[in-house]
Write a protein that holds these residues in place. Sequence first.
Motif, PDB file in Angstrom:
ATOM      1  N   PRO A  64      37.437  44.518  51.693  1.00  0.00           N
ATOM      2  CA  PRO A  64      38.713  44.785  51.040  1.00  0.00           C
ATOM      3  C   PRO A  64      38.528  44.408  49.257  1.00  0.00           C
ATOM      4  CG  PRO A  64      38.982  43.218  52.818  1.00  0.00           C
ATOM      5  CD  PRO A  64      37.476  43.518  52.483  1.00  0.00           C
ATOM      6  N   SER A  65      39.041  45.391  48.432  1.00  0.00           N
ATOM      7  CA  SER A  65      38.696  45.353  47.373  1.00  0.00           C
ATOM      8  C   SER A  65      39.612  44.175  46.545  1.00  0.00           C
ATOM      9  CB  SER A  65      39.207  46.542  46.598  1.00  0.00           C
ATOM     10  OG  SER A  65      40.700  46.655  46.368  1.00  0.00           O
ATOM     11  N   ARG A  66      39.624  43.880  45.272  1.00  0.00           N
ATOM     12  CA  ARG A  66      40.131  42.859  44.442  1.00  0.00           C
ATOM     13  C   ARG A  66      41.703  42.953  44.619  1.00  0.00           C
ATOM     14  NH1 ARG A  66      37.051  43.541  38.945  1.00  0.00           N
ATOM     15  NH2 ARG A  66      39.137  42.593  38.234  1.00  0.00           N
ATOM     16  N   GLU A  67      42.197  44.371  44.656  1.00  0.00           N
ATOM     17  CA  GLU A  67      43.585  44.754  44.817  1.00  0.00           C
ATOM     18  C   GLU A  67      44.082  44.695  46.155  1.00  0.00           C
ATOM     19  OE1 GLU A  67      45.444  44.231  42.327  1.00  0.00           O
ATOM     20  OE2 GLU A  67      43.791  44.079  40.870  1.00  0.00           O
ATOM     21  N   GLY A 113      35.696  36.010  40.531  1.00  0.00           N
ATOM     22  CA  GLY A 113      36.099  35.198  41.935  1.00  0.00           C
ATOM     23  C   GLY A 113      35.062  35.418  42.962  1.00  0.00           C
ATOM     24  N   THR A 114      34.983  34.347  43.746  1.00  0.00           N
ATOM     25  CA  THR A 114      34.091  34.340  44.932  1.00  0.00           C
ATOM     26  C   THR A 114      34.324  35.157  46.096  1.00  0.00           C
ATOM     27  OG1 THR A 114      35.138  32.486  45.960  1.00  0.00           O
ATOM     28  CG2 THR A 114      33.253  31.802  44.470  1.00  0.00           C
ATOM     29  N   LEU A 115      35.696  35.796  45.967  1.00  0.00           N
ATOM     30  CA  LEU A 115      35.802  36.702  47.165  1.00  0.00           C
ATOM     31  C   LEU A 115      35.744  38.234  46.510  1.00  0.00           C
ATOM     32  CD1 LEU A 115      38.923  35.147  49.004  1.00  0.00           C
ATOM     33  CD2 LEU A 115      36.597  35.026  49.519  1.00  0.00           C
ATOM     34  N   ALA A 116      35.514  38.306  45.269  1.00  0.00           N
ATOM     35  CA  ALA A 116      35.424  39.615  44.731  1.00  0.00           C
ATOM     36  C   ALA A 116      34.163  40.239  44.973  1.00  0.00           C
ATOM     37  CB  ALA A 116      35.687  39.630  43.170  1.00  0.00           C
ATOM     38  N   ALA A 117      33.151  39.643  44.838  1.00  0.00           N
ATOM     39  CA  ALA A 117      31.829  40.265  45.341  1.00  0.00           C
ATOM     40  C   ALA A 117      31.881  40.251  47.092  1.00  0.00           C
ATOM     41  CB  ALA A 117      30.804  39.172  44.938  1.00  0.00           C
ATOM     42  N   PRO A 118      31.473  41.718  47.245  1.00  0.00           N
ATOM     43  CA  PRO A 118      31.173  42.180  48.778  1.00  0.00           C
ATOM     44  C   PRO A 118      30.403  40.859  49.362  1.00  0.00           C
ATOM     45  CG  PRO A 118      31.394  43.743  47.260  1.00  0.00           C
ATOM     46  CD  PRO A 118      31.268  42.818  46.395  1.00  0.00           C
TER      47      PRO A 118
END
Length: 213
Positions: A64-67, A113-118
């Motif tokens: 899931p992308s950042r958006e 953000g820690t969820l932004a990086a795959p």
Amino acid sequence: MAISITGVRNVCGMRAISCLYPGDRSIIGNSTPRYTYGVMLGADWNNFFFSAFVQGVGKQDWYPSREASLFWGQYNRPYGDIPKSQLGNIWTEDNVNAYFPRYVSRIASNANGTLAAPQTKYLQNVAYMRLKNIQFGYNLPRALVSKISSSAARVYLSAENILSFSPLYKITRDIDVESAVASDQVFNPGGNSGDGYNYPILKSVTCGLSITF
């Protein structure tokens, strides 16, 4: 490396996210659909008929992308909706085995953000199998349809997209599996598609009478 510290996943352990140098990374997943298939079935018996079409993808990955707000919810924006998939499945001190981390706003949308990086934790398997169409019907006897000067007539019940199976649905049903990835990169390369923003696949049920003269 990915560990959990007070419910927040940190791809660098105790260090800042900036520690991810290109040489630290490895390729994970593949967004290209592989092993696409389609199967058609059909049968006739005593004027009754049946047909079905099953279509799917055997292997495909999606991060899931950042958006991707339909997946991340308020991890993306603090004013966003809370997806149903997150209810009861967010880390707390009483729910340490939850799939989603402790709520920290914008850790998905923020570039650092820690969820932004795959990462493998939230890399989704979007392989699927979908019943695209199923139809049952009955061919009316010729002796009956000939009374209205017809050569053939049949009644039928048809349904489209009524069943879908995917590992993604074990995590969330807020996103149609075919809308998770970019669907039209031929006519719209690099467009803002996928992440649940594509027009959803619609379910429909139809009954009808077909007459041939």
